[in-house]
Design an enzyme around this catalytic site. Sequence first.
Site, PDB file in Angstrom:
ATOM      1  N   TYR A 107       0.803  -1.249  -0.045  1.00 27.53           N
ATOM      2  CA  TYR A 107       0.124  -0.019  -0.070  1.00 27.53           C
ATOM      3  C   TYR A 107       0.606   1.335  -0.074  1.00 27.53           C
ATOM      4  O   TYR A 107       0.919   1.977  -0.959  1.00 27.53           O
ATOM      5  CB  TYR A 107      -1.070  -0.084   1.194  1.00 27.53           C
ATOM      6  CG  TYR A 107      -1.634   1.205   1.622  1.00 27.53           C
ATOM      7  CD1 TYR A 107      -2.189   2.045   0.684  1.00 27.53           C
ATOM      8  CD2 TYR A 107      -1.694   1.501   2.972  1.00 27.53           C
ATOM      9  CE1 TYR A 107      -3.128   3.135   0.986  1.00 27.53           C
ATOM     10  CE2 TYR A 107      -2.304   2.733   3.325  1.00 27.53           C
ATOM     11  CZ  TYR A 107      -3.099   3.368   2.264  1.00 27.53           C
ATOM     12  OH  TYR A 107      -3.957   4.523   2.546  1.00 27.53           O
ATOM     13  N   ILE A 108       1.532   1.338   1.135  1.00 30.32           N
ATOM     14  CA  ILE A 108       2.374   2.665   1.083  1.00 30.32           C
ATOM     15  C   ILE A 108       3.650   2.708   0.103  1.00 30.32           C
ATOM     16  O   ILE A 108       3.958   3.812  -0.460  1.00 30.32           O
ATOM     17  CB  ILE A 108       2.622   2.943   2.608  1.00 30.32           C
ATOM     18  CG1 ILE A 108       1.485   2.918   3.573  1.00 30.32           C
ATOM     19  CG2 ILE A 108       3.578   4.401   2.578  1.00 30.32           C
ATOM     20  CD1 ILE A 108       1.935   3.089   4.882  1.00 30.32           C
ATOM     21  N   ASP A 110      10.007  -6.965  -4.107  1.00 32.30           N
ATOM     22  CA  ASP A 110       8.894  -7.342  -3.172  1.00 32.30           C
ATOM     23  C   ASP A 110       8.763  -8.897  -3.423  1.00 32.30           C
ATOM     24  O   ASP A 110       8.906  -9.302  -4.352  1.00 32.30           O
ATOM     25  CB  ASP A 110       7.703  -6.514  -3.752  1.00 32.30           C
ATOM     26  CG  ASP A 110       6.509  -6.501  -2.569  1.00 32.30           C
ATOM     27  OD1 ASP A 110       6.174  -5.364  -2.261  1.00 32.30           O
ATOM     28  OD2 ASP A 110       5.899  -7.618  -2.332  1.00 32.30           O
ATOM     29  N   LEU A 134       5.729 -10.278  -2.955  1.00 35.81           N
ATOM     30  CA  LEU A 134       4.438 -10.355  -3.022  1.00 35.81           C
ATOM     31  C   LEU A 134       3.579 -11.353  -2.029  1.00 35.81           C
ATOM     32  O   LEU A 134       2.650 -11.715  -2.389  1.00 35.81           O
ATOM     33  CB  LEU A 134       4.027 -10.971  -4.593  1.00 35.81           C
ATOM     34  CG  LEU A 134       4.670 -10.031  -5.728  1.00 35.81           C
ATOM     35  CD1 LEU A 134       4.191 -10.802  -6.897  1.00 35.81           C
ATOM     36  CD2 LEU A 134       3.820  -8.809  -5.534  1.00 35.81           C
ATOM     37  N   PHE A 152      10.039  -0.422   3.015  1.00 33.58           N
ATOM     38  CA  PHE A 152       8.732  -0.483   3.374  1.00 33.58           C
ATOM     39  C   PHE A 152       8.127  -1.900   3.635  1.00 33.58           C
ATOM     40  O   PHE A 152       7.151  -2.054   4.480  1.00 33.58           O
ATOM     41  CB  PHE A 152       7.790   0.099   2.482  1.00 33.58           C
ATOM     42  CG  PHE A 152       7.931   1.430   2.046  1.00 33.58           C
ATOM     43  CD1 PHE A 152       7.034   2.530   2.478  1.00 33.58           C
ATOM     44  CD2 PHE A 152       8.908   1.978   0.865  1.00 33.58           C
ATOM     45  CE1 PHE A 152       7.332   3.775   2.327  1.00 33.58           C
ATOM     46  CE2 PHE A 152       8.876   3.133   0.769  1.00 33.58           C
ATOM     47  CZ  PHE A 152       8.196   4.005   1.153  1.00 33.58           C
ATOM     48  N   SER A 178       3.125  -5.290   9.443  1.00 28.55           N
ATOM     49  CA  SER A 178       2.561  -4.195  10.206  1.00 28.55           C
ATOM     50  C   SER A 178       1.161  -4.268  11.019  1.00 28.55           C
ATOM     51  O   SER A 178       0.771  -3.101  11.085  1.00 28.55           O
ATOM     52  CB  SER A 178       2.700  -2.993   9.382  1.00 28.55           C
ATOM     53  OG  SER A 178       1.630  -3.291   8.324  1.00 28.55           O
ATOM     54  N   THR A 220       7.000   3.452  13.048  1.00 24.62           N
ATOM     55  CA  THR A 220       5.463   3.431  13.633  1.00 24.62           C
ATOM     56  C   THR A 220       5.334   4.235  14.817  1.00 24.62           C
ATOM     57  O   THR A 220       6.192   4.178  15.743  1.00 24.62           O
ATOM     58  CB  THR A 220       5.196   1.880  13.651  1.00 24.62           C
ATOM     59  OG1 THR A 220       3.556   1.938  14.412  1.00 24.62           O
ATOM     60  CG2 THR A 220       5.915   1.218  14.707  1.00 24.62           C
ATOM     61  N   TYR A 268       5.069  -5.724  17.213  1.00 28.07           N
ATOM     62  CA  TYR A 268       5.418  -4.961  15.915  1.00 28.07           C
ATOM     63  C   TYR A 268       6.132  -3.700  16.247  1.00 28.07           C
ATOM     64  O   TYR A 268       7.230  -3.297  15.694  1.00 28.07           O
ATOM     65  CB  TYR A 268       3.728  -4.533  15.429  1.00 28.07           C
ATOM     66  CG  TYR A 268       3.953  -3.373  14.316  1.00 28.07           C
ATOM     67  CD1 TYR A 268       4.944  -3.806  13.302  1.00 28.07           C
ATOM     68  CD2 TYR A 268       3.416  -2.208  14.431  1.00 28.07           C
ATOM     69  CE1 TYR A 268       5.002  -2.810  12.237  1.00 28.07           C
ATOM     70  CE2 TYR A 268       3.250  -1.455  13.390  1.00 28.07           C
ATOM     71  CZ  TYR A 268       4.276  -1.611  12.353  1.00 28.07           C
ATOM     72  OH  TYR A 268       4.184  -0.529  11.480  1.00 28.07           O
ATOM     73  N   ALA A 299      -6.172  -6.405  21.458  1.00 27.64           N
ATOM     74  CA  ALA A 299      -4.877  -6.478  22.271  1.00 27.64           C
ATOM     75  C   ALA A 299      -3.935  -5.467  21.536  1.00 27.64           C
ATOM     76  O   ALA A 299      -3.979  -5.526  20.375  1.00 27.64           O
ATOM     77  CB  ALA A 299      -4.388  -7.861  22.183  1.00 27.64           C
TER      78      ALA A 299
END
Length: 325
Positions: A11-12, A31, A33, A73, A77, A117, A141, A279
Site C-alpha cells: 500500500y504505502i 517485493d 508479493l 517499506f 505491520s 511506527t 510489531y 489487544a
Amino acid sequence: MKILVTGGAGYIGSIATEVLLGKGHEVVVFDNLSQGHRAAVPNEAHWVQGDLAAVDEIRATVREQRPDAVMHFAARSLVGQSMDAPFLYLRDNVTQGLNLMEACIEFGVPRFILSSTANLFGAPEALLIDEQYPVAPGSPYGESKWMLERALHWLSETKGLRYACLRYFNAAGASESRGEHHSPETHLIPLVLQAASGQREGITVFGNDYPTPDGTCVRDYVHVLDLAEAHALALDVLDAGNCTYNLGNGEGFSVREVINAAQRVTGVEIPTVLGPRRAGDPARLVASSQRIRDDLGWKPVYTDLDEIISSAWRWHQQHPNGYVD
Ligand code: UDP
C-alpha cells in the site's frame, strides 16, 4: 537518484514509488508479493520479485542495482497479529531488515529510509507525541521497528550509513490509481468502505470504554500521499545528517468519528456492533509533526478526514475487489 523500494507492491510502498517516479527518480521495486500486488507496481519502476529472508536474493539485487538510497517499506505491520504471533515480528521483521541493511553496507549504499511506527510509543499519555516522547513499544510489531531504528543508529556510528526513521501514525487514503488492499483486511477505513459498498455487513467497534471523549480509540489519520512526500523530502536532506520524524496530521479522530465521516462521504448508513478491545490498542495516538514541519517544510495537504476518506472511497469504487493480480 536511483532508489530501491522494498515492499513497493504494498500500500504505502507502491504509492511512494508512484510519487518518487513523478519527481524524476529511478525506482527499483523489490517485493516478495506475500502481501503486495504486482498490479500495484507502476510500470515505470524496475521490478524484482525477491525475498528479504533470502540473503542471496537481496544481496544480488543491491549488487546489481547499486541504488543511491533504500526505502524499506516491506514488513508485517499489524499490532494485533504481532500479539498473537510475535516471532513473525521479533524474528522475521527484524532479520529481514538486517539482511537488507547488511547488503547496503556491503555494497556501499549510503542512504536508508525506514518505515517506522507510532506503535513505538505504546500507550502514551501526551495529547501530542513528539520525537522526545519516551519510546516504549506497545507490541512486538512496535518493538521490531524500534530494533531496526537502533540497528540504523549503530550502522551510522560504525559504518557511516545515513538514515531517516519515519514513524507513521495511521496511513490512510489513496492516490488516483493506487489504494489500500490487504487480505485479510483489518484496517478501519477500508473495512468501513467495504461495509458501505455492501461487501460486509457492518463494522465491529473494538471497545467503547477507553478514556476518550466517546470511549472509542483516537488515531491520527495521515494521507498516504503526504507520507510519500515526507520520504522524498527526507531523501533530499539525508546527506546533511540522520533524522527521525513523527508523521501525522496532529488531529485525532475516534473510531466513531471515522464511521460518521464515512457515512457522510458515501451517503450510506454503516451498521456497527460493539466488540471487545483489540489487544495492543492504546486509547489515543496523535502525532506532533512539528519537527519535520520546521526542519523540512513538510506540510500535509490532505488534512481533512472527509477528504482522506473520499480519496479512499473513489479508489474503492473503481477497484471494488482491490487489485486483481
Ligand atoms: N478498529 C475497529 N474495528 C475494526 C478495525 C479497527 O474498531 O474492525 C479500530 C482499532 O481498534 C483502532 C482503530 O480502529 O483503534 C484503527 O485501527 P487500524 O487497524 O485501522 O489501525 P492501527 O491503529 O491498528 O494502526
